[in-house]
Design an enzyme around this catalytic site. Structure first.
Site, PDB file in Angstrom:
ATOM      1  N   ASP A 165      -8.061  -6.780   1.769  1.00 31.61           N
ATOM      2  CA  ASP A 165      -7.127  -6.824   2.888  1.00 31.61           C
ATOM      3  C   ASP A 165      -7.837  -6.173   4.045  1.00 31.61           C
ATOM      4  O   ASP A 165      -8.734  -5.352   3.850  1.00 31.61           O
ATOM      5  CB  ASP A 165      -5.843  -6.037   2.583  1.00 31.61           C
ATOM      6  CG  ASP A 165      -6.050  -4.551   2.778  1.00 31.61           C
ATOM      7  OD1 ASP A 165      -6.655  -3.918   1.887  1.00 31.61           O
ATOM      8  OD2 ASP A 165      -5.667  -4.028   3.833  1.00 31.61           O
ATOM      9  N   CYS A 197      -8.450 -25.622  12.252  1.00 34.65           N
ATOM     10  CA  CYS A 197      -7.108 -25.085  12.493  1.00 34.65           C
ATOM     11  C   CYS A 197      -6.521 -25.674  13.778  1.00 34.65           C
ATOM     12  O   CYS A 197      -7.253 -26.129  14.649  1.00 34.65           O
ATOM     13  CB  CYS A 197      -7.145 -23.559  12.560  1.00 34.65           C
ATOM     14  SG  CYS A 197      -7.546 -22.869  14.175  1.00 34.65           S
ATOM     15  N   ASP A 213       0.866  -1.164   0.000  1.00 36.42           N
ATOM     16  CA  ASP A 213       0.000   0.000   0.000  1.00 36.42           C
ATOM     17  C   ASP A 213       0.905   1.218   0.000  1.00 36.42           C
ATOM     18  O   ASP A 213       2.022   1.180   0.509  1.00 36.42           O
ATOM     19  CB  ASP A 213      -0.912  -0.014   1.230  1.00 36.42           C
ATOM     20  CG  ASP A 213      -1.930   1.111   1.162  1.00 36.42           C
ATOM     21  OD1 ASP A 213      -2.178   1.606   0.041  1.00 36.42           O
ATOM     22  OD2 ASP A 213      -2.453   1.518   2.209  1.00 36.42           O
ATOM     23  N   HIS A 268      -5.734 -18.711  14.081  1.00 33.89           N
ATOM     24  CA  HIS A 268      -7.136 -19.090  13.854  1.00 33.89           C
ATOM     25  C   HIS A 268      -7.864 -18.073  12.963  1.00 33.89           C
ATOM     26  O   HIS A 268      -8.573 -18.452  12.024  1.00 33.89           O
ATOM     27  CB  HIS A 268      -7.894 -19.214  15.177  1.00 33.89           C
ATOM     28  CG  HIS A 268      -9.383 -19.259  14.978  1.00 33.89           C
ATOM     29  ND1 HIS A 268     -10.037 -20.416  14.595  1.00 33.89           N
ATOM     30  CD2 HIS A 268     -10.341 -18.285  15.011  1.00 33.89           C
ATOM     31  CE1 HIS A 268     -11.335 -20.134  14.442  1.00 33.89           C
ATOM     32  NE2 HIS A 268     -11.537 -18.867  14.675  1.00 33.89           N
ATOM     33  N   CYS A 308      -7.961 -24.538  17.164  1.00 33.06           N
ATOM     34  CA  CYS A 308      -9.252 -25.118  17.552  1.00 33.06           C
ATOM     35  C   CYS A 308      -9.146 -26.613  17.841  1.00 33.06           C
ATOM     36  O   CYS A 308      -9.902 -27.144  18.652  1.00 33.06           O
ATOM     37  CB  CYS A 308     -10.286 -24.867  16.459  1.00 33.06           C
ATOM     38  SG  CYS A 308     -10.748 -23.121  16.346  1.00 33.06           S
ATOM     39  N   CYS A 359     -14.118 -25.605  13.119  1.00 28.87           N
ATOM     40  CA  CYS A 359     -12.839 -25.151  12.560  1.00 28.87           C
ATOM     41  C   CYS A 359     -11.787 -26.253  12.657  1.00 28.87           C
ATOM     42  O   CYS A 359     -11.683 -26.952  13.653  1.00 28.87           O
ATOM     43  CB  CYS A 359     -12.356 -23.908  13.301  1.00 28.87           C
ATOM     44  SG  CYS A 359     -10.797 -23.261  12.667  1.00 28.87           S
TER      45      CYS A 359
END
Length: 365
Positions: A277, A317, A104, A346, A320, A315
């Site tokens: 983003d 991940c 950016d 997560h 989790c 979830c």
RNA sequence: GCACGGGUGGCCGAGUGGCUAAUGGCGUCAGACUGUAAAUCUGAUCUCUUCGGAGUACGGCGGUUCGAAUCCGUCCCCGUGCA
């Protein structure tokens, strides 16, 4: 090779390619080819302002399946300085991230620094939030900075106004952004780096249309929708996104800057946005909040003290699968750094999974 | 036993006659967060309340005073030193 522009004098990045591979309504799934790899869209780009996605490693980002991350030219200019990044061999080598990077420009930082800046048609004077030193950015100097940093995609310097803004204020900032975009386009010199223009215009449909048309006329490798989620309601934002997508060319990637909540992402993808983003997943993580299908879960709350179930049963991940809400609550209360790491992991996982599922849905028709 | 010093709201700690339900910090509880000056910021935090207030509080008891966390007496407890 590369994309042919709509206009013969248009400069493009010869090593960037964008292909829409499926559509569903206005939503698109695409493949964006960049010097450092391909990106399947719609995509969420984790924010790594200072050449780090806060709290997690590049290795972990890779494991999560992050395809492209965002850096901030303004912040890297202040620290460590473009010369050090250049000496390191560019932003990719400096931070050891081998996949694509978008920088950016710093337009938004100039906007949020409020009292420390002065914007003129020529450029923007501002004081460093780090040490108070005075600096001057122009559309040209920002392109030079970004060409020095070496990301796959560089954003032009734009002029952002807070919502609500009057039609006059929004028009002024938008036309200044267009003029600056033209200067940036004239100045760019690397054909191995994509440059995206940015649509402004506040919450005014006529200004958004004018901005999109003018920016497209200049010719960029992709187009961003800027100046949203800066104080307005979602119901005010979504029509602007939709309007911009209607005007922007179908064959170029569309990037909604700084957005947003899971709901924002779904809405914007449905309107035809390809890239996003947002600091929310990473910032919320460091503030003790897990993003889930059921909404935000504030794990600092006392009700999780003895909840030994996972953050999100659906979830997959590691956070989790391996840790309980009670444990995360405990880590947060003790201000243990592992809390930030686990929740960042997560939340990024949630955002990337969301985008993958939105893409799969488009691919399925 | 004697001599000093000290006992303040969950904790630490200001305050030495009225402006003090009592500064701060921590803890606790809750909220915010959208192109990251953000592991940050904001608010609440004695009890009850018809939100106007009311009650109870600065180790215990008693006293001085119009008025005491603040002054005096006494008792209890803690620290340091001397016996």
């Amino acid at each position: 090779m590369g994309n042919e522009g709509l206009y013969s004098d248009e400069k493009v990045c010869s090593s960037m390619k964008f292909e829409v591979v499926a559509t569903k309504g206005k939503a698109r799934a695409g493949v964006l080819t960049l010097p450092h790899g391909t990106v399947e869209t719609p995509v969420f780009m984790p924010v790594g302002t200072l050449a780090t996605v806060k709290a997690i490693t590049q290795r972990e980002l890779g494991e999560l399946g992050a395809q492209i991350i965002l850096n901030n030219a303004f912040h890297l200019y202040l620290r460590p300085g473009v010369e050090i990044v250049k000496a390191a061999g560019g932003v990719h080598r400096f931070q050891n991230w081998k996949r694509p990077i978008l920088t950016d420009s710093g337009g938004f930082q100039v906007f949020s620094l409020a009292k420390l800046r002065k914007i003129t048609d020529d450029g923007v004077h501002f004081q460093s939030p780090v040490d108070g030193s005075k600096h001057f950015f122009t559309p040209e100097s920002v392109i030079e900075l970004e060409e020095g940093l070496g990301p796959d995609i560089a954003m032009v310097l734009d002029d952002v106004v807070a919502n609500p803004a009057t039609h006059e204020q929004a028009a002024l900032a938008m036309r200044r952004s267009v003029a600056w975009a033209q200067r940036a386009a004239n100045y760019r010199s690397r054909d191995d780096q994509a440059v995206f223009g940015i649509v402004q215009g506040g919450l005014y449909e006529d200004l958004r249309i004018e901005s999109a048309q003018s920016t497209v006329q200049i010719g960029f490798d992709g187009y961003a929708i800027g100046g949203l989620s800066v104080g307005e309601k979602p119901e005010e934002m979504y029509p602007m996104v939709d309007t911009c997508c209607r005007v922007l060319p179908a064959e170029k990637p569309r990037y909604l800057m700084g957005v947003g909540t899971p709901r924002d992402l779904r809405e914007a993808v449905a309107s035809g946005v390809d890239m996003f983003d947002c600091v929310l997943p990473t910032r919320l993580a460091r503030h003790g909040v897990a993003v889930t299908e059921e909404g935000n879960l504030n794990l600092v709350n006392a009700r999780h003290k003895t909840d030994f179930g996972p953050v999100d049963v659906h979830c997959e991940c590691p956070t989790c699968r391996e840790y309980s809400r009670a444990y995360l609550h405990h880590l947060i209360k003790c201000r243990e750094i592992l809390a930030s790491r686990l929740l960042t992991y997560h939340n990024i996982h949630f955002y990337l999974s969301l985008m993958r599922s939105l893409r799969a849905d488009i691919m399925a028709g």
